[in-house]
Design an enzyme around this catalytic site. Structure first.
Site, PDB file in Angstrom:
ATOM      1  N   TYR A 182       0.843  -1.213   0.000  1.00 38.41           N
ATOM      2  CA  TYR A 182       0.000   0.000   0.000  1.00 38.41           C
ATOM      3  C   TYR A 182       0.875   1.260   0.000  1.00 38.41           C
ATOM      4  CZ  TYR A 182      -2.950   3.686   2.038  1.00 38.41           C
ATOM      5  OH  TYR A 182      -3.596   4.875   2.290  1.00 38.41           O
TER       6      TYR A 182
HETATM    7  N1  NAP Z   1      -7.569   4.772   6.359  1.00 37.72           N
HETATM    8  C1  NAP Z   1      -6.635   5.631   6.700  1.00 37.72           C
HETATM    9  O1  NAP Z   1      -6.286   5.788   7.889  1.00 37.72           O
HETATM   10  C2  NAP Z   1      -5.982   6.466   5.624  1.00 37.72           C
HETATM   11  C3  NAP Z   1      -4.967   7.318   5.993  1.00 37.72           C
HETATM   12  C4  NAP Z   1      -4.433   8.173   5.024  1.00 37.72           C
HETATM   13  C5  NAP Z   1      -4.926   8.157   3.730  1.00 37.72           C
HETATM   14  N2  NAP Z   1      -5.920   7.276   3.383  1.00 37.72           N
HETATM   15  C6  NAP Z   1      -6.449   7.333   1.991  1.00 37.72           C
HETATM   16  O2  NAP Z   1      -7.661   8.079   2.017  1.00 37.72           O
HETATM   17  C7  NAP Z   1      -8.396   7.806   0.832  1.00 37.72           C
HETATM   18  C8  NAP Z   1      -9.903   7.756   1.044  1.00 37.72           C
HETATM   19  O3  NAP Z   1     -10.255   7.287   2.318  1.00 37.72           O
HETATM   20  P1  NAP Z   1     -11.785   6.910   2.654  1.00 37.72           P
HETATM   21  O4  NAP Z   1     -11.823   6.486   4.067  1.00 37.72           O
HETATM   22  O5  NAP Z   1     -12.695   7.972   2.144  1.00 37.72           O
HETATM   23  O6  NAP Z   1     -11.906   5.621   1.710  1.00 37.72           O
HETATM   24  P2  NAP Z   1     -13.142   4.647   1.440  1.00 37.72           P
HETATM   25  O7  NAP Z   1     -14.341   5.037   2.231  1.00 37.72           O
HETATM   26  O8  NAP Z   1     -12.608   3.252   1.551  1.00 37.72           O
HETATM   27  O9  NAP Z   1     -13.468   4.968  -0.092  1.00 37.72           O
HETATM   28  C9  NAP Z   1     -12.756   4.454  -1.147  1.00 37.72           C
HETATM   29  C10 NAP Z   1     -13.680   4.420  -2.349  1.00 37.72           C
HETATM   30  O10 NAP Z   1     -12.940   3.887  -3.474  1.00 37.72           O
HETATM   31  C11 NAP Z   1     -13.846   3.135  -4.229  1.00 37.72           C
HETATM   32  N3  NAP Z   1     -13.223   2.147  -5.082  1.00 37.72           N
HETATM   33  C12 NAP Z   1     -12.455   1.084  -4.725  1.00 37.72           C
HETATM   34  N4  NAP Z   1     -12.122   0.370  -5.805  1.00 37.72           N
HETATM   35  C13 NAP Z   1     -12.711   0.978  -6.877  1.00 37.72           C
HETATM   36  C14 NAP Z   1     -12.737   0.730  -8.257  1.00 37.72           C
HETATM   37  N5  NAP Z   1     -12.092  -0.324  -8.793  1.00 37.72           N
HETATM   38  N6  NAP Z   1     -13.416   1.562  -9.061  1.00 37.72           N
HETATM   39  C15 NAP Z   1     -14.082   2.622  -8.558  1.00 37.72           C
HETATM   40  N7  NAP Z   1     -14.100   2.930  -7.242  1.00 37.72           N
HETATM   41  C16 NAP Z   1     -13.413   2.110  -6.416  1.00 37.72           C
HETATM   42  C17 NAP Z   1     -14.704   2.437  -3.189  1.00 37.72           C
HETATM   43  O11 NAP Z   1     -15.900   2.025  -3.816  1.00 37.72           O
HETATM   44  P3  NAP Z   1     -16.581   0.589  -3.504  1.00 37.72           P
HETATM   45  O12 NAP Z   1     -17.499   0.827  -2.349  1.00 37.72           O
HETATM   46  O13 NAP Z   1     -17.272   0.264  -4.780  1.00 37.72           O
HETATM   47  O14 NAP Z   1     -15.446  -0.378  -3.165  1.00 37.72           O
HETATM   48  C18 NAP Z   1     -14.904   3.537  -2.163  1.00 37.72           C
HETATM   49  O15 NAP Z   1     -16.074   4.270  -2.412  1.00 37.72           O
HETATM   50  C19 NAP Z   1      -7.792   6.540   0.253  1.00 37.72           C
HETATM   51  O16 NAP Z   1      -7.050   6.903  -0.896  1.00 37.72           O
HETATM   52  C20 NAP Z   1      -6.848   6.050   1.346  1.00 37.72           C
HETATM   53  O17 NAP Z   1      -5.735   5.387   0.769  1.00 37.72           O
HETATM   54  C21 NAP Z   1      -6.457   6.451   4.304  1.00 37.72           C
END
Ligand code: NAP
Length: 215
Positions: free
Chosen positions: A126
């Site tokens: 990741y």
């Molecule tokens: N978690 C952490 O602590 C953390 C920390 C720093 C940065 N981040 C980053 O923050 C960002 C967003 O976070 P979040 O919590 O808002 O994420 P999230 O709720 O998991 O949202 C990610 C979205 O991406 C979509 N997605 C996944 N695969 C896809 C595909 N093949 N085609 C189209 N859409 C797709 C998902 O849709 P589906 O529902 O269809 O799967 C989901 O709606 C990410 O880039 C993550 O890497 C996370």
């Protein structure tokens, strides 16, 4: 402005849409799951069906816009393969679509401390996938801003943050990340910036102005 958000049903994106719409922007959201369309429509966002991993060329889905936002992610339950296919290649395909469609501006949700390998094999993939996506964006020639939040929480937003090129490990409510993105999208002067953001004491607007000294 016309804005296209990839990962439009994600938790940050769903908090971002109302902030953009209330400022008068037009928002299209790339989603892959038809069940998510009504949630976007209820907010006033136009859903566009596009699987960022299955499609090689996103340009017809992205269409004309002033800016694209990468808010997608394979998520915590996914394995190594999807870190490459989604977190890296999905973001890179969005760069290619921006080029193809004459869209100059790209705002990326990245993550902190990508250069320190740590955690499981999947987590290391990741980190590397996000790093390679950011590096591709830096090289792209687009007017980019790379926002690197700490660990995301679902706590209420505070409107206050810490922001700097490099911060100690920390966390931040998704609502505050959405508020940062909304400001960044309206601030062309943030082009060329990449920065960490965590919870902290400074109002978002002044924190962004303060960052310009690092350009
Ligand atoms: N978690 C952490 O602590 C953390 C920390 C720093 C940065 N981040 C980053 O923050 C960002 C967003 O976070 P979040 O919590 O808002 O994420 P999230 O709720 O998991 O949202 C990610 C979205 O991406 C979509 N997605 C996944 N695969 C896809 C595909 N093949 N085609 C189209 N859409 C797709 C998902 O849709 P589906 O529902 O269809 O799967 C989901 O709606 C990410 O880039 C993550 O890497 C996370």
């Amino acid at each position: 402005m016309d804005m296209v958000i990839a990962g439009a049903h994600g938790k940050i994106a769903m908090l971002l849409h109302p902030l953009l719409l209330e400022r008068g922007h037009r928002v299209r959201g790339l989603i892959r799951n038809p069940d998510h369309a009504s949630d976007l429509e209820a907010l006033g966002v136009k859903p566009v069906f596009c699987d960022l991993e299955a499609e090689d060329d996103l340009s017809t889905h992205v269409g004309k816009a002033d800016v694209v936002v990468f808010a997608a992610g394979a998520g915590p339950g996914s394995g190594t393969e999807r870190k490459w296919s989604m977190d890296r290649d999905g973001a890179i395909k969005l760069i290619q679509a921006a080029h193809a469609n004459g869209i100059d501006r790209y705002v990326m949700i990245s993550a902190m401390d990508l250069r320190t390998p740590r955690g499981s094999e999947v987590f290391q993939a990741y980190l590397q996938a996000k790093l390679e996506a950011d590096e591709a964006l830096e090289r792209s020639g687009l007017a980019y801003t790379i926002v690197r939040p700490g660990r995301l929480t679902d706590d209420p937003g505070t409107g206050h943050v810490a922001m700097a090129p490099a911060l100690p490990k920390g966390q931040i409510p998704r609502a505050d990340v959405a508020a940062v993105l909304a400001e960044v999208l309206e601030s062309p002067s943030t082009s060329g910036l990449q920065f960490d953001v965590t919870e902290g004491p400074e109002p978002i607007g002044s924190a962004l102005v303060g960052l310009e000294r690092f350009k």
